[in-house]
Write an enzyme that holds these catalytic residues in place. Sequence first.
Site, mmCIF file in Angstrom:
data_model
loop_
_atom_site.group_PDB
_atom_site.id
_atom_site.type_symbol
_atom_site.label_atom_id
_atom_site.label_comp_id
_atom_site.label_asym_id
_atom_site.label_seq_id
_atom_site.Cartn_x
_atom_site.Cartn_y
_atom_site.Cartn_z
ATOM 1 N N HIS A 57 0.843 -1.206 0.000
ATOM 2 C CA HIS A 57 0.000 0.000 0.000
ATOM 3 C C HIS A 57 0.869 1.242 0.000
ATOM 4 O O HIS A 57 2.080 1.167 0.148
ATOM 5 C CB HIS A 57 -1.006 -0.004 1.144
ATOM 6 C CG HIS A 57 -0.410 0.124 2.519
ATOM 7 N ND1 HIS A 57 0.417 -0.821 3.069
ATOM 8 C CD2 HIS A 57 -0.541 1.096 3.473
ATOM 9 C CE1 HIS A 57 0.762 -0.447 4.297
ATOM 10 N NE2 HIS A 57 0.211 0.719 4.568
ATOM 11 N N HIS A 59 1.374 3.976 1.876
ATOM 12 C CA HIS A 59 1.914 4.770 2.987
ATOM 13 C C HIS A 59 3.447 4.885 2.940
ATOM 14 O O HIS A 59 4.136 3.944 2.576
ATOM 15 C CB HIS A 59 1.485 4.180 4.330
ATOM 16 C CG HIS A 59 0.047 4.466 4.643
ATOM 17 N ND1 HIS A 59 -0.716 3.672 5.450
ATOM 18 C CD2 HIS A 59 -0.759 5.487 4.230
ATOM 19 C CE1 HIS A 59 -1.939 4.177 5.538
ATOM 20 N NE2 HIS A 59 -1.989 5.273 4.801
ATOM 21 N N ASP A 61 5.729 4.780 5.106
ATOM 22 C CA ASP A 61 6.573 3.826 5.848
ATOM 23 C C ASP A 61 6.615 2.455 5.168
ATOM 24 O O ASP A 61 7.200 1.512 5.706
ATOM 25 C CB ASP A 61 6.111 3.713 7.314
ATOM 26 C CG ASP A 61 4.698 3.160 7.447
ATOM 27 O OD1 ASP A 61 3.784 3.667 6.750
ATOM 28 O OD2 ASP A 61 4.506 2.222 8.243
ATOM 29 N N HIS A 62 6.007 2.351 3.980
ATOM 30 C CA HIS A 62 6.096 1.126 3.178
ATOM 31 C C HIS A 62 6.697 1.397 1.802
ATOM 32 O O HIS A 62 6.965 0.455 1.052
ATOM 33 C CB HIS A 62 4.707 0.486 3.024
ATOM 34 C CG HIS A 62 4.125 0.095 4.357
ATOM 35 N ND1 HIS A 62 4.097 -1.192 4.813
ATOM 36 C CD2 HIS A 62 3.612 0.863 5.362
ATOM 37 C CE1 HIS A 62 3.575 -1.221 6.044
ATOM 38 N NE2 HIS A 62 3.268 0.019 6.387
ATOM 39 N N HIS A 115 -7.587 -0.129 5.455
ATOM 40 C CA HIS A 115 -6.487 0.714 5.949
ATOM 41 C C HIS A 115 -6.179 1.807 4.916
ATOM 42 O O HIS A 115 -6.119 2.989 5.223
ATOM 43 C CB HIS A 115 -5.282 -0.178 6.219
ATOM 44 C CG HIS A 115 -4.069 0.542 6.697
ATOM 45 N ND1 HIS A 115 -4.019 1.191 7.908
ATOM 46 C CD2 HIS A 115 -2.847 0.716 6.128
ATOM 47 C CE1 HIS A 115 -2.816 1.734 8.053
ATOM 48 N NE2 HIS A 115 -2.096 1.470 6.993
ATOM 49 N N ASP A 134 -0.477 -3.760 6.212
ATOM 50 C CA ASP A 134 -1.127 -3.204 7.404
ATOM 51 C C ASP A 134 -2.599 -3.581 7.463
ATOM 52 O O ASP A 134 -3.417 -2.864 8.032
ATOM 53 C CB ASP A 134 -0.985 -1.671 7.430
ATOM 54 C CG ASP A 134 0.430 -1.221 7.735
ATOM 55 O OD1 ASP A 134 1.300 -2.084 7.976
ATOM 56 O OD2 ASP A 134 0.683 0.009 7.719
ATOM 57 N N HIS A 172 4.121 -4.285 10.966
ATOM 58 C CA HIS A 172 4.525 -3.605 12.210
ATOM 59 C C HIS A 172 4.555 -4.541 13.412
ATOM 60 O O HIS A 172 3.806 -5.512 13.476
ATOM 61 C CB HIS A 172 3.545 -2.472 12.539
ATOM 62 C CG HIS A 172 3.567 -1.342 11.555
ATOM 63 N ND1 HIS A 172 4.378 -0.245 11.695
ATOM 64 C CD2 HIS A 172 2.869 -1.156 10.404
ATOM 65 C CE1 HIS A 172 4.192 0.579 10.676
ATOM 66 N NE2 HIS A 172 3.272 0.051 9.868
HETATM 67 FE FE FE Z 1 2.534 0.938 8.075
HETATM 68 ZN ZN ZN Z 2 0.011 1.772 6.500
#
Ligand code: FE
Ligand code: ZN
Length: 256
Positions: A57, A59, A61-62, A115, A134, A172
């Site tokens: 996805h 985001h 942090d990915h 998400h 996530d 995570h």
């Molecule tokens: Fe994440």
């Molecule tokens: Zn995420």
Amino acid sequence: MADLEIFQFPCLSDNYGVLLHEPNSGATATIDAPDADAVAAALAEKSWNLTEILVTHHHWDHTQGIPQLVRQTGCKVIGPAGEGANLTGLDTTLDDGDTYDFAGHNAKIFASPGHTLGHICWWFEDDRLLFAGDTIFVMGCGRLLEGTPAQMWTSLEKLRRLPVETRIYCGHEYTQANAKFALSVEPGNKALQVRAAAVDKLRAQGRPTVPTTMALELETNPFLRPDSDEIQQNVGLVGAPLGEVFTEVRKRKDNF
Ligand code: FE
Ligand code: ZN
């Protein structure tokens, strides 16, 4: 075609990076790219050369590591079609029901909106391996940042039909906080009590609680258990449709 090797490593504050490697061909994928330097260090440690980035996805942090890794390795980037303008620069886009061949290992794509709207999960059926991003966490599930509770419940319902032996990798390490919440809605669940204690022990030793298995999640993850009598009682929705119970449990977690 040989069995897949998997190397997981912590990065950023609470993310996990995962490398997938097929030794005969040398093909190596990173699931998402939370941190280019951390992925590069993991590749160096294993002496593997990156060939693909498999994205779940949009985001940051990915995905923030993608441009640097592409520059350094020339790898291909494969990810969800449904993230639209939030996720550009993909070489291949995939939708629900599509398949992707990674060095002879077939991955089936599950659209898992909730998400984010375009989130996908990667299901390597023959390997009994799920990369859930996530969508699902150990004893938890992703926050509904874009989708509705109904969408997320539909996504989780698909996942919970996967074989119980499925190994689940997620984005995570949120497990200890998730366990505390899970106990608040289902304090009488013996398997959950035992697992929460085991998780505390692992974390005290600095060890990961990921991957998990579908069998463990079906027993302890409150977001997969809206059919639990105890959960239904505790959220005041005895006999309600499962999607409604899920929605209430998710709401309580947001305010926990
Ligand atoms: Fe994440
Ligand atoms: Zn995420």
